[in-house]
Scaffold this motif. Sequence first.
Motif, PDB file in Angstrom:
ATOM      1  N   ARG A 202       0.813  -1.218   0.000  1.00  0.00           N
ATOM      2  CA  ARG A 202       0.000   0.000   0.000  1.00  0.00           C
ATOM      3  C   ARG A 202       0.844   1.264   0.000  1.00  0.00           C
ATOM      4  O   ARG A 202       0.314   2.369   0.144  1.00  0.00           O
ATOM      5  CB  ARG A 202      -0.919  -0.008   1.234  1.00  0.00           C
ATOM      6  CG  ARG A 202      -1.996  -1.060   1.168  1.00  0.00           C
ATOM      7  CD  ARG A 202      -2.870  -1.036   2.398  1.00  0.00           C
ATOM      8  NE  ARG A 202      -2.109  -1.296   3.606  1.00  0.00           N
ATOM      9  CZ  ARG A 202      -2.496  -2.158   4.552  1.00  0.00           C
ATOM     10  NH1 ARG A 202      -3.617  -2.827   4.408  1.00  0.00           N
ATOM     11  NH2 ARG A 202      -1.765  -2.331   5.631  1.00  0.00           N
TER      12      ARG A 202
ATOM     13  N   SER B  98      -2.088   1.640   7.853  1.00  0.00           N
ATOM     14  CA  SER B  98      -2.550   2.645   6.899  1.00  0.00           C
ATOM     15  C   SER B  98      -2.875   3.916   7.660  1.00  0.00           C
ATOM     16  O   SER B  98      -3.440   3.861   8.762  1.00  0.00           O
ATOM     17  CB  SER B  98      -3.795   2.163   6.149  1.00  0.00           C
ATOM     18  OG  SER B  98      -3.512   0.999   5.411  1.00  0.00           O
TER      19      SER B  98
ATOM     20  N   PHE C 126      -5.359   7.681   1.592  1.00  0.00           N
ATOM     21  CA  PHE C 126      -4.684   6.879   2.605  1.00  0.00           C
ATOM     22  C   PHE C 126      -3.349   6.419   2.048  1.00  0.00           C
ATOM     23  O   PHE C 126      -3.158   6.315   0.830  1.00  0.00           O
ATOM     24  CB  PHE C 126      -5.542   5.688   3.006  1.00  0.00           C
ATOM     25  CG  PHE C 126      -5.268   4.473   2.157  1.00  0.00           C
ATOM     26  CD1 PHE C 126      -4.567   3.405   2.665  1.00  0.00           C
ATOM     27  CD2 PHE C 126      -5.670   4.430   0.830  1.00  0.00           C
ATOM     28  CE1 PHE C 126      -4.289   2.298   1.877  1.00  0.00           C
ATOM     29  CE2 PHE C 126      -5.401   3.332   0.041  1.00  0.00           C
ATOM     30  CZ  PHE C 126      -4.700   2.261   0.567  1.00  0.00           C
ATOM     31  N   CYS C 127      -2.413   6.135   2.942  1.00  0.00           N
ATOM     32  CA  CYS C 127      -1.098   5.635   2.550  1.00  0.00           C
ATOM     33  C   CYS C 127      -0.723   4.460   3.443  1.00  0.00           C
ATOM     34  O   CYS C 127      -1.032   4.456   4.641  1.00  0.00           O
ATOM     35  CB  CYS C 127      -0.019   6.710   2.706  1.00  0.00           C
ATOM     36  SG  CYS C 127      -0.221   8.150   1.639  1.00  0.00           S
ATOM     37  N   GLY C 128      -0.048   3.492   2.851  1.00  0.00           N
ATOM     38  CA  GLY C 128       0.526   2.424   3.656  1.00  0.00           C
ATOM     39  C   GLY C 128       1.764   2.930   4.365  1.00  0.00           C
ATOM     40  O   GLY C 128       2.556   3.681   3.793  1.00  0.00           O
TER      41      GLY C 128
END
Length: 786
Positions: A510, A575, A586-588
């Motif tokens: 992600r 996340s 959203f970001c991993g």
Amino acid sequence: MRPFARTLRRAILATSTLSVLAFAPAAIAQDAGVEPAGASEDSGDNEIIVTARRRDERLIDVPVAITAYSGDALAKAGAIDITDIGATTPNTTLEASRGTNSTLSAFIRGVGQQDPVSGFEQGVGIYLDDVYLNRPQAAVLDIYEVERIEVLRGPQGTLYGRNTIGGAVKYVTKPLPQEFSLRIKGTYGSYDQADLVVSASAPVSDLLRVGVAGARLSRGGFGDNLTNGLENYNKDVWAGRGTVELGGYGEPVLIRISGDYTRDKSAPRGGHRLIPSLATGAPVLDNVFDTRGGLNDPKQEIEAYGLAMNVSAELSDTVTLRSISAWRKDKSATPIDFDALPAVDVDVPGFYFNEQISQELQLLYEGDRLKGLLGFYYLDATADTLFDVRIFNTFAGLTAFTEADVDTTTFAVFGDFTYDFSDQFSLSVGGRYTWDKRTASILRQNYLGGGSPVFGGAGVPFGAPSTNFDGSRKFNKFTPRVSLQYQPTSDHNFYASYSQGFKGGGFDPRGVGVNAPAAIPGSPTDAEVASFLSFLPEQVDSYEVGYKGSLMDGAVNVALAAFYADYSDVQIPGSVACTVGGLPTFCGVVSNAGKATFKGLEFEGRARLAEDMAAAGDRLTLSTALGYIDAQYKEYVTNIGGVPTDVADFREVQNTPKWTASGTLAYSTPVGDGEIRFGTTLSYRSKTHQFEIPNPYIDQKGFALWDASLVYTAPDDRWSLGLFGKNLTNKKYKTSGYTFIVVDPVTGVPALGANGLPRSALGTEGTLTAFYGNPRQVFVTGTVKF
């Protein structure tokens, strides 16, 4: 950018999602107050045989912390699936993962993994008839036609290898009998539970046997989805298995070929919102099993199947050759509504596609003083995850689509030998060398105006892909194990051991490549992206001392273990809300956070309290289990405002309660030529943190569960009738959850708005949802054998 042909083809094929059948390898052990396989209920550990070291040994002789349950013990306790044994196993957590019925979250002694996407792997190895299940999807194994289940605690990397850094769970199916057999088992209970299991086997000749088993497992929902009318927490499973056995029963060669198939069409599990919706003001629902989530595309469906061939050949009186060959495949389609509301605020439709081929060879030697084995293991596995993250409330149809394909190739050679210096002293030495190669292909693309075309959306690509990565890394590791044991008599075993486990590194599926730190801001090189997305292997060094004893002519059996473990380069996936290309999404975030230490105690005991008490042949027994663990982060480095910061004082080890305990009181007495048995179990778990950042909303305070059973078994075990009650006090307890709220980056304390509620970190409604363990269930089971 890669073409979408492969992706779209998978989307069309993803008409099912799976929940694998429960069939497993070998071991028997201290049972939860009921009869262990191969021993009578009052027999001591001298009679219990396990295969924790891949050879038949008495439980009392093995210098490993083991809890094992026979199929008969599980049946008499009314166990439904593999997660049920977590309540009576020290320092162990086994749960269905959040929005699914079939994906397993497993933790033993503080080590595990609950993130199911490709690229992240479990820290507890799950084995089905000695076949390692590489992915957590379809690993919540239903319990039927099971010979035994064994839980090995602590690193098992020498003999079991891949990702057994916390321990291993082995599920063993029943062998085929030599005579014709037909068994029918039916169950009916609360919430319209209706199960039917039919199994049959027959000898074709003196050497050849065939068997089939089929199961229909169904139950209505514990609650409802108030938006789309679906039942929530229901069960709708079909499963089947076929087996062919050649040889065995005194013959030098046994060939066992088995195939299994499971299809789970249960409705998606919707979460229960813990706070009112921040944008629309929808209140918190009264029933924790009700939900308002509107996402139901793709329809949830899980499908899993596989073939295995286990061969054992006695080459001489001292040498045996074993081969374990397997192919497994599963596919899942699942809609996950994070915000649990009709609005498309944080909605995630997803596909999971997993496939593996494995081969293991073992050469066993058993002499007078030297015993052990040499082995080779090979695994070729693919794990492909595709999902949208839809946040339509913030921007018109904003979607972040991700396709993460992660392939794994593993080779390993291993050996483990025990030498008896005398009848009292033994030394065991083992080691495993592993070669891991991880290859990742990760694509992330934003869409506006709707979802991605993979999930039937009409969105239009917005900008260049924020991640378009292809790369691979290799990880090699030697993991040793050594143990020394002293047995003054055959009824007592004192041991000390050291073992090491490791879990390979990989790539964050992600992760957002354009956010990688770069010499030229905003334009990272391929090397900078690879460094940003990758994470290192983690390692555990574990030290254990223990005692196992059979006392008072087998009337009392105990197992005591004390352990200490250093856990380094801990992989923490997650996340968070972030900004990509100026848009909120959203970001991993994955890091090797640092170091943790685990120290604890485990006690298991079984005592025959009385016999011939009220009637000739009656028996009263007590089985207990107690686990204590002090799990602490010593270093937890995270990036806050571009500055690496150690926040260990404000972080907790997830899914690891400090205390786990259980007690089972069982009374059995003859009735005519049959037997009636009453059993009752009380289990307790102290406060449990769902994530590393403590959260007062979704963390679960300490709680106790009470189960009971009453079973009559006819003479010669021809038929039985049982009444079972689970969670009789109807305790409401959280098992997992989702959270996207604003918290202090150091302390993790939620930031509250003017309304006194947490502020949303992603979307407008606020995501703070929880999933709950099963409510009170009462059911009747009848079994007939021919």
